[in-house]
Design a protein around this motif. Sequence first.
Motif, PDB file in Angstrom:
ATOM      1  N   UNK A 142       0.831  -1.214   0.000  1.00 28.37           N
ATOM      2  CA  UNK A 142       0.000   0.000   0.000  1.00 28.37           C
ATOM      3  C   UNK A 142       0.860   1.256   0.000  1.00 28.37           C
ATOM      4  N   UNK A 143       1.881   1.277   0.875  1.00 29.27           N
ATOM      5  CA  UNK A 143       2.719   2.469   0.978  1.00 29.27           C
ATOM      6  C   UNK A 143       3.537   2.691  -0.294  1.00 29.27           C
ATOM      7  N   UNK A 144       4.015   1.605  -0.901  1.00 33.01           N
ATOM      8  CA  UNK A 144       4.874   1.743  -2.076  1.00 33.01           C
ATOM      9  C   UNK A 144       4.098   2.109  -3.334  1.00 33.01           C
ATOM     10  N   UNK A 145       2.846   1.623  -3.458  1.00 35.02           N
ATOM     11  CA  UNK A 145       2.156   1.736  -4.739  1.00 35.02           C
ATOM     12  C   UNK A 145       0.835   2.501  -4.693  1.00 35.02           C
ATOM     13  N   UNK A 146       0.206   2.619  -3.550  1.00 32.75           N
ATOM     14  CA  UNK A 146      -1.148   3.170  -3.528  1.00 32.75           C
ATOM     15  C   UNK A 146      -1.311   4.422  -2.663  1.00 32.75           C
ATOM     16  N   UNK A 147      -0.523   4.554  -1.631  1.00 34.23           N
ATOM     17  CA  UNK A 147      -0.758   5.620  -0.650  1.00 34.23           C
ATOM     18  C   UNK A 147      -0.406   6.991  -1.216  1.00 34.23           C
ATOM     19  N   UNK A 148      -1.228   8.019  -0.915  1.00 30.22           N
ATOM     20  CA  UNK A 148      -0.842   9.392  -1.249  1.00 30.22           C
ATOM     21  C   UNK A 148       0.448   9.765  -0.524  1.00 30.22           C
ATOM     22  N   UNK A 149       1.166  10.725  -1.062  1.00 30.77           N
ATOM     23  CA  UNK A 149       2.483  11.054  -0.527  1.00 30.77           C
ATOM     24  C   UNK A 149       2.422  11.476   0.939  1.00 30.77           C
ATOM     25  N   UNK A 150       1.432  12.280   1.312  1.00 31.56           N
ATOM     26  CA  UNK A 150       1.340  12.737   2.699  1.00 31.56           C
ATOM     27  C   UNK A 150       1.074  11.573   3.646  1.00 31.56           C
ATOM     28  N   UNK A 151       0.174  10.692   3.227  1.00 28.81           N
ATOM     29  CA  UNK A 151      -0.111   9.514   4.054  1.00 28.81           C
ATOM     30  C   UNK A 151       1.127   8.640   4.193  1.00 28.81           C
TER      31      UNK A 151
END
Length: 301
Positions: free
Chosen positions: A107-116
Amino acid sequence: MKINEYISSRSYKENPQRLMEDVIHLVFLILGLVAVGSVLVISFYLVISGLPAIFKIGPVEFLFGTRWASTASNPEFGILPFILTSIYGTAGAIILGVPIGFFAAVYLAKMAPKKVKDVMELCIGVLAGIPSVVYGLVGMTILVPGIRIIFNVPDGATLLAAIVVLAVMILPSVINVSLTALEAVPREYEEASLALGATNIETYFKVSVPAAKSGIFTAIVLGIGRAIGEAMAIMMVAGNVANMPSLFKSVRFLTTAVASEMSYSSGLQREALFSIALVLFLFIMLINAVLNVLKQGGKEK
């Protein structure tokens, strides 16, 4: 050969950069030898310190005995409960923690917005820096009473509490290493998959994850190492009682068996604790060997 002749033969005067490269090479060689030497010294010391007690007690009685009473008038030194508890606890932590860490990394590598992503990476970094005793303290004050109330058991300091704490403790290692591996996958791989009509989810799990499987496997190995080697936090939430493993019973791991008695041990009891450390060391080496074989098998396929 004289030093001046050696320097001249290496053309250091014409190429000073080669001298720097050789010095750096020498430094890394020394550091590598120190690391290998440290492992050999530890291995030799554990073998010398641990084998005598195993032969005095008897290998079968020591490894497969079900009762540990090291301070009794007729002491018994069976460590089968510790071995099984360590296996069950580590397996439970991996089953619970690795999927959570893996999907969080995807999720963090491919889907999450930058701020998240930035906020979550900060939180994961903080989680990685928390000392083991703090995990144990939080587990002892929140998790242990919660298990006692929810499952209506006499004491919440159980194998289940240890599994949950270990699962949380391995999350930073699994997430950080998996995240780094996923981010290193070339963007061209994903663009080619999308161009062929694959959806984003299909691309992430059928292209990016297989391409990063070596790094993800390394993350799992690090998580297993953290789970096996933990002592302080587990001692605070598992009850530290030498019972055969059960999900809602107080238990003792191999690591906590050594840590809890070493300060006041003597004689055969102290030798038996070194034998437990030797068994733990061999156990970890066996797991690493098996995982490396599986990793090599995956590469060949």
